[in-house]
Design a protein around this motif. Structure first.
Motif, PDB file in Angstrom:
ATOM      1  N   UNK A 109      45.150  30.077  38.999  1.00 41.28           N
ATOM      2  CA  UNK A 109      45.657  30.256  40.363  1.00 41.28           C
ATOM      3  C   UNK A 109      45.536  31.707  40.803  1.00 41.28           C
ATOM      4  N   UNK A 110      45.814  32.633  39.872  1.00 39.47           N
ATOM      5  CA  UNK A 110      45.699  34.054  40.208  1.00 39.47           C
ATOM      6  C   UNK A 110      44.250  34.446  40.429  1.00 39.47           C
ATOM      7  N   UNK A 111      43.349  33.969  39.579  1.00 43.16           N
ATOM      8  CA  UNK A 111      41.932  34.308  39.735  1.00 43.16           C
ATOM      9  C   UNK A 111      41.372  33.691  41.020  1.00 43.16           C
ATOM     10  N   UNK A 112      41.837  32.519  41.355  1.00 45.54           N
ATOM     11  CA  UNK A 112      41.391  31.885  42.603  1.00 45.54           C
ATOM     12  C   UNK A 112      41.863  32.695  43.802  1.00 45.54           C
ATOM     13  N   UNK A 113      43.104  33.161  43.754  1.00 51.01           N
ATOM     14  CA  UNK A 113      43.645  33.975  44.832  1.00 51.01           C
ATOM     15  C   UNK A 113      42.854  35.264  44.990  1.00 51.01           C
ATOM     16  N   UNK A 114      42.362  35.807  43.876  1.00 52.98           N
ATOM     17  CA  UNK A 114      41.583  37.041  43.903  1.00 52.98           C
ATOM     18  C   UNK A 114      40.100  36.780  44.140  1.00 52.98           C
ATOM     19  N   UNK A 115      39.751  35.518  44.378  1.00 53.39           N
ATOM     20  CA  UNK A 115      38.344  35.133  44.581  1.00 53.39           C
ATOM     21  C   UNK A 115      37.494  35.573  43.398  1.00 53.39           C
ATOM     22  N   UNK A 116      38.039  35.356  42.187  1.00 54.91           N
ATOM     23  CA  UNK A 116      37.365  35.808  40.965  1.00 54.91           C
ATOM     24  C   UNK A 116      37.375  34.710  39.903  1.00 54.91           C
ATOM     25  N   UNK A 117      37.312  33.471  40.327  1.00 51.96           N
ATOM     26  CA  UNK A 117      37.356  32.355  39.371  1.00 51.96           C
ATOM     27  C   UNK A 117      36.232  32.437  38.337  1.00 51.96           C
ATOM     28  N   UNK A 118      35.111  33.024  38.724  1.00 51.39           N
ATOM     29  CA  UNK A 118      33.995  33.150  37.798  1.00 51.39           C
ATOM     30  C   UNK A 118      34.255  34.123  36.669  1.00 51.39           C
ATOM     31  N   UNK A 119      35.325  34.920  36.762  1.00 52.85           N
ATOM     32  CA  UNK A 119      35.659  35.887  35.706  1.00 52.85           C
ATOM     33  C   UNK A 119      36.601  35.315  34.651  1.00 52.85           C
ATOM     34  N   UNK A 120      37.029  34.069  34.831  1.00 49.10           N
ATOM     35  CA  UNK A 120      37.932  33.440  33.872  1.00 49.10           C
ATOM     36  C   UNK A 120      37.168  32.380  33.086  1.00 49.10           C
ATOM     37  N   UNK A 121      37.160  32.526  31.777  1.00 44.97           N
ATOM     38  CA  UNK A 121      36.428  31.609  30.907  1.00 44.97           C
ATOM     39  C   UNK A 121      37.396  31.007  29.890  1.00 44.97           C
ATOM     40  N   UNK A 122      37.337  29.689  29.747  1.00 41.36           N
ATOM     41  CA  UNK A 122      38.114  29.038  28.687  1.00 41.36           C
ATOM     42  C   UNK A 122      37.151  28.309  27.778  1.00 41.36           C
ATOM     43  N   UNK A 123      37.069  28.769  26.542  1.00 44.90           N
ATOM     44  CA  UNK A 123      36.166  28.149  25.575  1.00 44.90           C
ATOM     45  C   UNK A 123      36.976  27.355  24.566  1.00 44.90           C
ATOM     46  N   UNK A 124      36.838  26.037  24.595  1.00 44.63           N
ATOM     47  CA  UNK A 124      37.470  25.156  23.614  1.00 44.63           C
ATOM     48  C   UNK A 124      36.420  24.759  22.593  1.00 44.63           C
ATOM     49  N   UNK A 125      36.691  25.034  21.321  1.00 49.64           N
ATOM     50  CA  UNK A 125      35.755  24.657  20.266  1.00 49.64           C
ATOM     51  C   UNK A 125      36.417  23.652  19.337  1.00 49.64           C
ATOM     52  N   UNK A 148      54.622  33.446  38.358  1.00 45.32           N
ATOM     53  CA  UNK A 148      53.599  33.658  39.386  1.00 45.32           C
ATOM     54  C   UNK A 148      53.666  32.549  40.441  1.00 45.32           C
ATOM     55  N   UNK A 149      53.929  32.953  41.681  1.00 41.95           N
ATOM     56  CA  UNK A 149      54.008  31.996  42.788  1.00 41.95           C
ATOM     57  C   UNK A 149      53.330  32.527  44.044  1.00 41.95           C
ATOM     58  N   UNK A 150      52.593  33.608  43.912  1.00 43.89           N
ATOM     59  CA  UNK A 150      52.010  34.263  45.085  1.00 43.89           C
ATOM     60  C   UNK A 150      51.021  33.354  45.799  1.00 43.89           C
ATOM     61  N   UNK A 151      51.045  33.426  47.122  1.00 43.27           N
ATOM     62  CA  UNK A 151      50.109  32.680  47.963  1.00 43.27           C
ATOM     63  C   UNK A 151      49.162  33.603  48.713  1.00 43.27           C
ATOM     64  N   UNK A 152      49.493  34.896  48.745  1.00 45.04           N
ATOM     65  CA  UNK A 152      48.682  35.874  49.455  1.00 45.04           C
ATOM     66  C   UNK A 152      48.426  37.078  48.531  1.00 45.04           C
ATOM     67  N   UNK A 153      47.350  37.797  48.795  1.00 50.90           N
ATOM     68  CA  UNK A 153      47.001  38.944  47.957  1.00 50.90           C
ATOM     69  C   UNK A 153      48.109  39.986  47.934  1.00 50.90           C
ATOM     70  N   UNK A 191      51.758  33.643  32.997  1.00 46.42           N
ATOM     71  CA  UNK A 191      52.032  34.739  33.931  1.00 46.42           C
ATOM     72  C   UNK A 191      51.434  36.048  33.422  1.00 46.42           C
ATOM     73  N   UNK A 192      51.497  36.250  32.106  1.00 49.39           N
ATOM     74  CA  UNK A 192      50.859  37.440  31.531  1.00 49.39           C
ATOM     75  C   UNK A 192      49.357  37.403  31.796  1.00 49.39           C
ATOM     76  N   UNK A 193      48.746  36.239  31.563  1.00 51.13           N
ATOM     77  CA  UNK A 193      47.309  36.115  31.824  1.00 51.13           C
ATOM     78  C   UNK A 193      46.973  36.347  33.283  1.00 51.13           C
ATOM     79  N   UNK A 200      46.951  27.886  31.394  1.00 49.24           N
ATOM     80  CA  UNK A 200      45.670  28.259  31.978  1.00 49.24           C
ATOM     81  C   UNK A 200      45.663  28.032  33.481  1.00 49.24           C
ATOM     82  N   UNK A 201      46.356  26.998  33.943  1.00 51.00           N
ATOM     83  CA  UNK A 201      46.409  26.727  35.380  1.00 51.00           C
ATOM     84  C   UNK A 201      47.115  27.841  36.145  1.00 51.00           C
ATOM     85  N   UNK A 202      48.108  28.445  35.522  1.00 56.98           N
ATOM     86  CA  UNK A 202      48.775  29.591  36.150  1.00 56.98           C
ATOM     87  C   UNK A 202      47.779  30.737  36.312  1.00 56.98           C
ATOM     88  N   UNK A 203      47.038  31.004  35.256  1.00 55.94           N
ATOM     89  CA  UNK A 203      46.038  32.075  35.285  1.00 55.94           C
ATOM     90  C   UNK A 203      44.962  31.761  36.321  1.00 55.94           C
TER      91      UNK A 203
END
Length: 352
Positions: free
Chosen positions: A316-332, A24-29, A278-280, A311-314
């Motif tokens: 980046x994609x959510x940020x590009x889609x303006x959907x960062x709030x839809x990605x959750x990482x829970x470390x327990x 994943x290297x996309x810079x535009x939608x 990239x899958x994420x 997670x940073x790859x994932x």
């Protein structure tokens, strides 16, 4: 003492030289959408998903049991000609006639007896031990939160073990024939991962026919090898509205290449094209929860750093889609176990 002349270091270098051609290297939608389409086509090819044979589902109810606060229905469907998949449907007691509910497909991982651990079959010898060890009965935990839950057997597990690994005495029920199945599949140009995903897609087909399932609110949730299945199903099927991937999100090189070498993880040529991040990234912008144990040895030699790199790859994609709030990482704080914290909160938000 014999000398040891291995190829491991050479193969690590090969990995560095050829890996992640479709990273994943996309810079535009527009780039992102084109990348996702191109990679999905490639994944369908290398997994053998596009070789699977469509068949009528022929659903059949095998048994129905009333539990303390839910109903457990055992069913079977045909996913390919003469390929049968048994599964449980867990229905909440407060489900009203004519009501449609959000549903969760809950695939299992290893050491589970297939669907038995996820569906809480602690009455089965051996299964009770792994439920306690891994907190494995997340299907029961979800139905008690009000969700309709589908708990399937993956190929090679539970009641779908091949002849070489069949047997229900003692711990035999916890075994699997994934190694043998993937060897056969690869020689035929397919893969066990492709079989997993196809079967879950057919289960989705069936779930959509159930009058009590809201087909606009279907999620997938899996731990360990179930996390593998959840990840891939969400990648390959847009009908999945939200995904929870637990105990299975880390870089291929630092984990699967070096330690977690079960055959389930291996898809022909996969590492030439992408990494797990990239899958994420392909799931964006749909809600995605990744759950990581801080002491989980399957995170790889570098621990959580290996998770964060993907997670940073994932992200980046959510940020590009303006959907960062839809990605959750829970470390327990824990090892390789299912942790149900924040799952209900995540699903309610995803389905709102």
């Amino acid at each position: 003492m014999l000398s040891r002349y291995t190829s491991f270091q050479h193969l690590l270098q090969v990995y560095d030289n050829i890996s992640a051609r479709y990273a994943f290297k996309a810079e535009y939608l527009s780039q992102y959408r084109l990348w996702k389409k191109k990679l999905r086509v490639k994944l369908a090819d290398i997994t053998g998903l596009n070789q699977m044979t469509f068949s009528e589902l022929k659903p059949e109810v095998l048994e129905t049991e009333k539990m303390d606060d839910y109903k457990r229905i055992k069913m079977i469907i045909q996913t390919e000609p003469a390929v049968l998949m048994p599964f449980y449907i867990l229905l909440p007691d407060d489900l009203q006639e004519g009501e449609e509910r959000a549903a969760v497909i809950a695939p299992h991982g290893h050491d589970s007896g297939g669907k038995y651990a996820v569906a809480g079959r602690s009455d089965i010898p051996g299964v009770n031990r792994v439920i306690e060890k891994y907190n494995y009965d997340y299907g029961i935990q979800l139905v008690k939160k009000g969700y309709i839950v589908f708990c399937p057997d993956a190929r090679g597990f539970g009641e779908r073990r091949e002849i070489i690994k069949q047997g229900d005495e003692g711990e035999d029920i916890l075994s699997s024939s994934c190694h043998e199945l993937n060897n056969l599949a690869i020689a035929l140009g397919q893969s066990l991962t492709g079989m997993f995903v196809w079967d879950l897609m057919r289960l989705l087909d069936y779930a959509e026919t159930c009058q009590y399932v809201d087909s606009t609110r279907i999620a997938v949730c899996g731990f360990s090898g179930g996390g593998l299945q959840a990840l891939w199903l969400a990648v390959m099927d847009q009908r999945v509205k939200a995904a929870i991937v637990a105990g299975y999100f880390h870089g291929f090189k630092d984990t699967i290449f070096q330690s977690n070498m079960c055959s389930c993880n291996f898809v022909p040529q996969l590492w030439r094209y992408c990494d797990m991040g990239d899958l994420g990234a392909m799931i964006a912008p749909r809600p995605l929860m990744i759950k990581s144990g801080s002491k989980d040895k399957l995170n790889g030699n570098s621990g959580l750093a290996n998770v964060y790199s993907q997670l940073e790859i994932v992200r980046s994609a959510y940020k590009l889609m303006n959907a960062e709030g839809n990605l959750y990482h829970h470390v327990f704080n824990g090892g390789h176990i299912w942790n149900g914290d924040r799952v209900d909160e995540f699903l309610k938000s995803a389905f709102s």
